[in-house]
Scaffold this motif. Sequence first.
Motif: not given
Length: 278
Positions: A221-222, A253-255, A226-227, A273-275
Amino acid sequence: MIKILVDAASDYDIHEAEENNIEFVPIGVTMGEEILYDGVNITRDEFFIKLRDSKEFPKTSQPSPQVFVDIFEKVKEKGDEMICLLLSSKLSGTVQSAMLAKNMIGYQNIHIIDSLTATFAIKIMADYGRKLIEQGKTSGEIADAIEAVKSKVKVLAVLDTLENLYKGGRLSKLEAGVGNIAKIKPLITLTEDGKITVKGKSIGRKKACNDIIKLLSEEEIDYTFPVYGIYSYGTENLENFMEQSKEIGIQYTDRLQIGPTIGTHIGEGAYGIVFVQK
């Protein structure tokens, strides 16, 4: 001035978009006699409760070319530039509507980007675009940078069922298949060409969580991006997943909660998850 535009399928909060000077194109969800707009006449929780209780499957409709014409004409009048980040062309005709509108007004300083993805993956691209505007990049440079990164923005999600994706026409009956068996929890993602695909089917919630974490452990993951932990309705599944995935070093980073445009097709109980990949 350079402006960013997103549609509601980005799940960008309409009020946050306004604060960040992002043009927001709403997408109505028709449920019975009502047309629902995220953050306007319904909250996200209220939408999922209605979705659960409704006997009629809701319909989403893409924005018409005229919606984009109205926006693009104002951009042209001011001599501004715009970067449009839109829902995957494999899932909607929104990109086509925007392209038609651009051709109708004949203004070249509008960059239309087919995100080839959905939900908060588009938000990540939009916020990246905002950052590049602040750095003084040209609209062409920003569009090129987003095009270069978009294939690295990933969405992994576990659904409670594939029934909604089938009813909404996003998966064939064959693809949905055994996803309708209650204990089967499908793991979905978006392919590089912008289609939804079933990555795997797990028996039970615990196995599904283990399987998505196993896939995640193979990713690099970069963290300059944000993640986001994402969910539709009910946070229990997401909280469990985030807790377990932190054990393999995932930093969030957040939900964030998915809205009606995408929520119509995934139903309640979904999480993921989004990354951005390195």
